[in-house]
Design an enzyme around this catalytic site. Structure first.
Site, PDB file in Angstrom:
ATOM      1  CE  LYS A   1       4.104 -11.176 -29.225  1.00 42.25           C
ATOM      2  NZ  LYS A   1       4.800 -11.564 -28.002  1.00 42.25           N
TER       3      LYS A   1
ATOM      4  CG  ASP B   1       3.278 -12.469 -24.773  1.00 41.54           C
ATOM      5  OD1 ASP B   1       3.350 -13.695 -24.953  1.00 41.54           O
ATOM      6  OD2 ASP B   1       3.302 -11.633 -25.698  1.00 41.54           O
TER       7      ASP B   1
END
Ligand code: ATR
Length: 260
Positions: free
Chosen positions: A65, A101
């Site tokens: 990420k 997220d």
């Protein structure tokens, strides 16, 4: 036919293919969603291959990420949290990175009737997930956010301390963003007596009931698990890719067997 994927290392355990496939089926969309394991040194070549092969978008999971930031242009959410979990491939192969997220986490709290505005929050864990969620809570209007970590730095609270336990027993929302719970026989990251007015959110989207979730439920607290965040970040990713609303109920149905 549209092609999507999730990339990670490891990635075989990922629930994202099941979640997205269920949504495509529910909406009658002709699309596939695969999981690809790219080692860190193969990340940029792997991503280039996805673009060449015509993938319309992909999700990014651990440990890529942060590294992904350097490979794409960043939307405001990815720049803010310095992590990319969703990439949209545009015309000419241009890749744009997003972070869904944190919004997924906040969406899930809201869907469960918890308004973070004015609330006191304890986030355990100061890695990528913990830092992003802590920031997200503050930006969503939390009254205060305390961060506790095994290795305290920059004024963080030590995770095993008495003060940390006391805070855990008194705040409105306790979030577990540590890696403790990712293995089936892990203990709870904190020994605390929760109460019925609290919400305990374990970010780990695992296939078992973690010790902290068990402890929260036994004390009458509301326990939420990482499956909710996983589904809602997936819904937002789908919306970025296609401009269409996801069928969240179908996505939840796909992880129901793990919701314990
Ligand atoms: P993620 O991307 O999921 O946030 P990460 O960035 O590797 O993953 O962060 C892992 C978090 O779990 C960190 O806060 C880490 O604490 P340290 O900074 O002290 O390493 C925490 N963590 C990992 N193992 C732990 C353990 N056994 N007990 C308590 N905290 C732990």
């Amino acid at each position: 036919m549209l092609k999507f994927a999730v990339i990670g290392h490891p990635v075989a355990h990922s629930l994202s293919p099941a979640i997205h496939s269920a949504n495509f089926r529910a909406l009658g969309i002709d699309a596939t969603y695969e999981a690809f394991d790219f080692a860190p040194e193969a990340l940029s070549s792997g991503v280039a291959r996805l673009v060449l092969e015509g993938y319309a978008g992909f999700n990014v999971t651990v440990p890529h990420k942060q590294a992904m930031i350097n490979l794409v242009t960043l939307d405001e959410s990815a720049a803010r949290y310095l992590a990319v979990n969703t990439v949209k491939v545009g015309s000419g192969g241009m890749m744009r990175g997003y972070n869904t997220d944190v919004a997924g986490f906040l969406d899930d709290l809201e869907a469960n009737g918890f308004d973070v505005r004015g609330k006191q929050v304890l986030v355990m864990g100061a890695g990528g997930a913990g830092s992003a969620v802590a920031r997200g809570c503050l930006e969503a209007g939390a009254l205060d956010v305390t961060i506790a970590n095994r290795t305290p730095r920059d004024g963080m609270l030590p995770l095993g301390s008495d003060l940390c336990r006391k805070i855990a027993e008194n705040v409105d929302l306790v979030v577990n963003a540590t890696s403790v719970g990712l293995r089936p026989d892990d203990p709870s990251p904190i020994e605390a007596k929760f109460s019925a007015k609290q919400v305990v959110y374990d970010l780990a989207p695992v296939k078992w009931t973690t010790a902290i979730v068990k402890a929260a439920r036994e004390s009458g607290a509301k326990a939420l698990t990482g499956h909710g965040m996983l589904v809602r970040q997936a819904a937002r990713a789908f919306e970025i890719w296609t401009g269409k609303k996801a069928d969240v109920a179908a996505m939840f149905e796909a992880v129901k067997e793990f919701e314990v």
